[in-house]
Design a protein around this motif. Sequence first.
Motif, PDB file in Angstrom:
ATOM      1  N   ILE A 195      -6.695 -11.814  58.282  1.00 21.97           N
ATOM      2  CA  ILE A 195      -5.790 -12.729  59.002  1.00 21.97           C
ATOM      3  C   ILE A 195      -4.736 -11.924  59.765  1.00 21.97           C
ATOM      4  CG2 ILE A 195      -4.115 -14.596  58.765  1.00 21.97           C
ATOM      5  CD1 ILE A 195      -5.595 -15.413  56.182  1.00 21.97           C
ATOM      6  N   GLN A 196      -4.191 -10.894  59.131  1.00 22.18           N
ATOM      7  CA  GLN A 196      -3.180 -10.069  59.791  1.00 22.18           C
ATOM      8  C   GLN A 196      -3.733  -9.409  61.049  1.00 22.18           C
ATOM      9  OE1 GLN A 196      -1.996  -7.388  56.677  1.00 22.18           O
ATOM     10  NE2 GLN A 196      -0.595  -8.862  55.725  1.00 22.18           N
ATOM     11  N   ARG A 197      -4.959  -8.879  60.961  1.00 23.41           N
ATOM     12  CA  ARG A 197      -5.560  -8.229  62.135  1.00 23.41           C
ATOM     13  C   ARG A 197      -5.871  -9.260  63.224  1.00 23.41           C
ATOM     14  NH1 ARG A 197      -8.151  -5.315  57.942  1.00 23.41           N
ATOM     15  NH2 ARG A 197     -10.030  -6.589  58.123  1.00 23.41           N
ATOM     16  N   ALA A 198      -6.342 -10.450  62.838  1.00 27.52           N
ATOM     17  CA  ALA A 198      -6.620 -11.496  63.817  1.00 27.52           C
ATOM     18  C   ALA A 198      -5.346 -11.900  64.546  1.00 27.52           C
ATOM     19  CB  ALA A 198      -7.247 -12.705  63.122  1.00 27.52           C
ATOM     20  N   PHE A 199      -4.252 -12.001  63.817  1.00 26.23           N
ATOM     21  CA  PHE A 199      -2.950 -12.361  64.408  1.00 26.23           C
ATOM     22  C   PHE A 199      -2.534 -11.278  65.402  1.00 26.23           C
ATOM     23  CE2 PHE A 199       0.814 -15.119  63.568  1.00 26.23           C
ATOM     24  CZ  PHE A 199       1.731 -14.462  64.365  1.00 26.23           C
ATOM     25  N   ALA A 200      -2.636 -10.007  64.996  1.00 23.83           N
ATOM     26  CA  ALA A 200      -2.211  -8.896  65.849  1.00 23.83           C
ATOM     27  C   ALA A 200      -3.021  -8.827  67.138  1.00 23.83           C
ATOM     28  CB  ALA A 200      -2.332  -7.580  65.086  1.00 23.83           C
ATOM     29  N   LEU A 201      -4.317  -9.148  67.052  1.00 23.97           N
ATOM     30  CA  LEU A 201      -5.202  -9.008  68.209  1.00 23.97           C
ATOM     31  C   LEU A 201      -5.284 -10.272  69.054  1.00 23.97           C
ATOM     32  CD1 LEU A 201      -7.812  -6.857  66.367  1.00 23.97           C
ATOM     33  CD2 LEU A 201      -6.621  -6.177  68.441  1.00 23.97           C
ATOM     34  N   GLY A 202      -4.403 -11.209  68.814  1.00 21.56           N
ATOM     35  CA  GLY A 202      -4.302 -12.380  69.665  1.00 21.56           C
ATOM     36  C   GLY A 202      -5.475 -13.327  69.564  1.00 21.56           C
ATOM     37  N   LEU A 203      -6.097 -13.405  68.384  1.00 12.91           N
ATOM     38  CA  LEU A 203      -7.231 -14.312  68.198  1.00 12.91           C
ATOM     39  C   LEU A 203      -6.804 -15.689  67.710  1.00 12.91           C
ATOM     40  CD1 LEU A 203      -9.787 -11.866  66.530  1.00 12.91           C
ATOM     41  CD2 LEU A 203      -9.640 -12.549  68.922  1.00 12.91           C
TER      42      LEU A 203
END
Length: 378
Positions: A195-203
């Motif tokens: 979830i953290q990576r998805a948030f960072a990558l604008g998904l």
Amino acid sequence: MYSICAKCQGRKMLCGLPRCPIEERIRAVKSSLLKIRGREVFGATPPSAVVGEAGWPRVRVYIGEPPDVTGEEARAYDDPRLLWGRELEDIIRLRSYMVFGYAAQTSPRKLGELPLLAVSERPVDVEMRLAKTPVESLRFDLREKPMGPRAPIEALRIDGNPAVPRALDKLMSDDLGAGAAAVELYRRGVDLYTIQRAFALGLLGARHRRRLVPTRWSITAVDVAIGDALAQQVRHMPEVSQPLYGYAEYLDNRYLVAVVPGPLRFYYLEKWTYAGRVAEIEVAEDPRGVRSTMDGGYEAARLAILEKLASMGRRGTVAMVRWIGERYYVSVGNWQIRETLRRLQLTPLDENYKTYTALVGKDPISLIKNIKRLDEFL
């Protein structure tokens, strides 16, 4: 520390550590560079992705992979649940071995399939052709996780299909706000770090407003969103029936947590000891959820304790103390706070009085009441 390093040069161990961290990191970097064929790197991303801060909104997006390490073996290089329990030098070595290719962009739409690699549920084999020979910046930063050699990406070929969680795949097509989407994914069992990576990558978020978010900001934003959702549940649960205490330590970080009957509110004290100097960070949160200041370490600790209270079906007034010693000379990320406190056991003091006294070094009630302002808070 660096003045000691100049005198020592990795031979005399003047820092008191069992192994020289700089030598370990240099060896890891050299080892990874030897595995690069020209400017081509082949391996599996654990997955590992970092969105930088410099120059925002045009930022560098890094994808990391350990050269010649493929399949599930790659997961151990950047999965907090597998890294937890390792020595600091081992974590530095694993992170320093990974090669990071990067692209500078302002919008997630221009990154192609790279964001999908970062949110895969399993490692994905990737071949990167770099624009130039990767270089290593040897830094020991208490705010930044160690990274291996890095260079711009010239071309990227994915050898396999990223396994995007079904719930995330659906929300990537929705217009739900990013914070609400993070909470929904958490409730559906999607891994917090995905979830953290998805948030960072604008998904996540309203499609016309999606932006790349620096990784440090996204981690705290996700912790806040999910923590607030959990707090809303815990706030209406019955009080704990008696004071509960817990103690844990990892990487020269020591944690003492107390939960006493009362409304859900928090007090957090972080004490750093480095080169004979002491620095402190204090955060207080009232029963409405209003914080005295925003701090990423506090939000990571708060989320872990809220998970624990929610699983118990109880609320209470929470005090958390984190001592950071000199042997924690490189930050590995807030995951170590979160994962350590997830493993902490909260128990009535009378059941483990001798154990706590031995671990903490004195009567924990006296200790916790003599900490700055904590007696007033409790």
